[in-house]
Design a protein around this motif. Structure first.
Motif, short mmCIF file in Angstrom:
data_model
loop_
_atom_site.label_atom_id
_atom_site.label_comp_id
_atom_site.label_asym_id
_atom_site.label_seq_id
_atom_site.Cartn_x
_atom_site.Cartn_y
_atom_site.Cartn_z
N GLU A 56 32.21 36.30 34.62
CA GLU A 56 32.51 35.06 34.47
C GLU A 56 33.46 34.60 35.47
OE1 GLU A 56 33.33 34.24 30.32
OE2 GLU A 56 31.51 34.99 29.73
N PRO A 57 33.39 34.74 36.72
CA PRO A 57 34.44 34.42 37.79
C PRO A 57 34.55 32.80 37.70
CG PRO A 57 32.29 35.06 38.93
CD PRO A 57 32.04 35.45 37.34
N ARG A 58 35.74 32.77 38.13
CA ARG A 58 36.17 31.45 38.03
C ARG A 58 36.16 30.82 39.40
NH1 ARG A 58 41.10 33.27 35.94
NH2 ARG A 58 42.23 32.54 37.88
N GLU A 59 36.21 31.66 40.41
CA GLU A 59 36.46 31.18 41.69
C GLU A 59 35.36 31.40 42.56
OE1 GLU A 59 39.23 29.50 43.05
OE2 GLU A 59 40.27 29.71 40.94
N ALA A 60 34.83 30.34 43.36
CA ALA A 60 33.70 30.45 44.38
C ALA A 60 33.89 31.66 45.23
CB ALA A 60 33.62 29.42 45.25
N GLU A 82 35.51 43.03 33.04
CA GLU A 82 34.16 42.64 32.45
C GLU A 82 34.08 40.97 32.74
OE1 GLU A 82 31.13 42.94 28.51
OE2 GLU A 82 33.25 43.87 28.73
N LYS A 83 35.54 40.39 32.18
CA LYS A 83 35.48 38.78 32.47
C LYS A 83 35.28 38.41 33.70
CE LYS A 83 37.60 35.05 30.30
NZ LYS A 83 38.87 34.58 29.27
N VAL A 84 36.13 39.03 34.50
CA VAL A 84 36.10 38.58 36.11
C VAL A 84 34.94 38.56 36.85
CG1 VAL A 84 37.21 39.01 38.49
CG2 VAL A 84 38.58 38.93 36.18
N VAL A 144 34.03 48.91 42.06
CA VAL A 144 34.72 48.28 40.93
C VAL A 144 34.16 48.09 39.92
CG1 VAL A 144 36.35 46.32 40.40
CG2 VAL A 144 36.50 47.32 42.69
N SER A 145 32.96 47.47 39.85
CA SER A 145 32.20 47.34 38.47
C SER A 145 32.18 48.71 37.91
CB SER A 145 31.05 46.45 38.90
OG SER A 145 30.19 47.16 39.74
N ALA A 146 31.79 49.71 38.61
CA ALA A 146 31.54 50.97 37.90
C ALA A 146 32.86 51.61 37.37
CB ALA A 146 30.81 51.94 39.03
N MET A 147 33.96 51.09 37.80
CA MET A 147 35.13 51.98 37.42
C MET A 147 36.27 51.22 36.88
SD MET A 147 35.98 54.29 40.95
CE MET A 147 37.31 55.00 40.16
N ALA A 148 36.49 49.91 37.18
CA ALA A 148 37.70 49.31 36.84
C ALA A 148 37.75 48.60 35.54
CB ALA A 148 37.86 48.09 37.83
N ASP A 149 38.95 48.80 34.79
CA ASP A 149 39.28 48.22 33.55
C ASP A 149 39.85 46.64 33.84
OD1 ASP A 149 38.80 50.46 31.90
OD2 ASP A 149 40.85 51.43 33.10
N THR A 150 40.39 46.56 34.93
CA THR A 150 41.06 45.27 35.30
C THR A 150 40.98 45.01 36.77
OG1 THR A 150 43.38 46.26 35.43
CG2 THR A 150 42.74 44.99 33.61
N VAL A 151 40.80 43.76 37.18
CA VAL A 151 40.49 43.39 38.69
C VAL A 151 41.43 42.48 38.94
CG1 VAL A 151 38.68 42.45 40.23
CG2 VAL A 151 37.94 43.67 38.35
N LEU A 152 41.91 42.55 40.28
CA LEU A 152 42.75 41.67 41.22
C LEU A 152 42.07 41.34 42.50
CD1 LEU A 152 45.63 39.99 41.40
CD2 LEU A 152 46.29 42.13 42.96
N VAL A 153 41.55 39.71 42.55
CA VAL A 153 41.08 39.42 43.72
C VAL A 153 42.27 38.73 44.72
CG1 VAL A 153 38.97 38.11 44.52
CG2 VAL A 153 38.88 38.87 42.12
N LEU A 154 42.17 39.28 45.81
CA LEU A 154 43.06 38.66 46.83
C LEU A 154 42.18 37.94 47.88
CD1 LEU A 154 45.67 41.46 47.63
CD2 LEU A 154 45.82 39.63 46.12
N ARG A 155 42.92 36.75 48.31
CA ARG A 155 42.15 36.04 49.41
C ARG A 155 43.41 35.58 50.27
NH1 ARG A 155 38.39 30.63 49.04
NH2 ARG A 155 37.88 30.62 51.59
#
Length: 260
Positions: free
Chosen positions: A241-245, A236-238, A214-225
């Motif tokens: 500087e991730p907010r979640e552990a 780049e921001k996610v 994902v870091s090599a390709m994506a413009d935006t990221v959605l993290v699912l748990r």
């Protein structure tokens, strides 16, 4: 800005039990969205819902999935057949294994294209050869004449991905396309999808547990748990500087591919 695909407060259930809850995101022309999470997080479910291939007991129970002015969960099946493949393409995790073992690659590409448009075999071979060559395949003619068993596992996966790209869909959904591949072939597939995006302005949703891809390709990221979104924003921001552990744990476990 134009949005090609919109998920609006989507809930997806299997046999009445929620697998994905209250998911919202959008996809713009040429954008690559990475959906990441551990196995069992529900990350493949949203893209399967868009094509209505959730399987037994699966259905969208709340919200909307908009594409080209149509709410996909409500589109008649006859019209969905015109959307699948031609307008929204799909690269499966086992794309190479889904190839018919007793027919050449060229035969299978022709059959796939002919299902959506009128063309002869010569035109099919020409277009397939041009795409394979543009994606960096060194001997496209040999590949078209080959049977799947004559190709390596990595090559079959790359060919399966190219077949999904060939109709030039405006949206390409990729479900763990690199998970069974070694690092070298992973890098080739990443480069091929990026090249396809640059050439045609294709929007891509990449589903993976591998944040390195994902870091090599994506413009935006959605993290699912566990079926819920925990982070969504600019890649780049996610990733920096991730907010979640939970996101930080995924990052620590991620091998890295250099961004192109």
């Amino acid at each position: 800005m134009e949005q090609r695909l919109i998920y609006d407060s989507v809930e997806i259930c299997y046999n009445g039990r929620p697998a994905v809850r209250d998911i919202s995101f959008s996809l713009c022309p040429g954008e690559i969205l990475g959906i990441v999470g551990e196995s069992g997080s529900g990350k493949s479910t949203p893209i399967r819902a868009a094509l209505r291939i959730l399987g037994q007991g699966g259905m969208v129970t709340k919200g909307d999935i908009w594409f080209a002015g149509q709410n996909l969960p409500e589109v008649p099946e006859r019209r969905m057949r015109l959307i699948r493949g031609a307008k929204i393409g799909m690269i499966f995790q086992d794309a190479g294994d889904s190839l018919c073992p007793v027919r050449t690659i060229g035969d299978q590409i022709y059959e796939s294209l002919a299902a959506h448009e009128k063309l002869n075999r010569q035109e099919s071979d020409r277009r397939a050869g041009e795409l394979l060559a543009s994606l960096g395949f060194s001997d496209s003619k040999r590949i078209l004449e080959s049977y799947p068993f004559e190709l390596s596992g990595g090559m079959k996966q790359r060919v399966g991905a190219a077949m999904a790209m060939l109709p030039n869909p405006s949206v390409l959904l990729a479900d763990e396309p690199t998970s069974a591949l070694d690092v070298t072939v992973q890098k080739q597939m990443v480069e091929e999808m990026l090249l396809f995006r640059r050439r045609y302005g294709t929007s891509i949703i990449l589903v993976t547990h591998n944040i390195g891809v994902v870091s090599a390709m994506a413009d935006t990221v959605l993290v699912l748990r566990e079926g819920e979104a925990v982070e969504y924003g600019e890649a780049e921001k996610v990733l920096r500087e991730p907010r979640e552990a939970y996101t930080r744990e995924l990052l620590l476990a991620a091998p890295r591919l250099r961004r192109r």
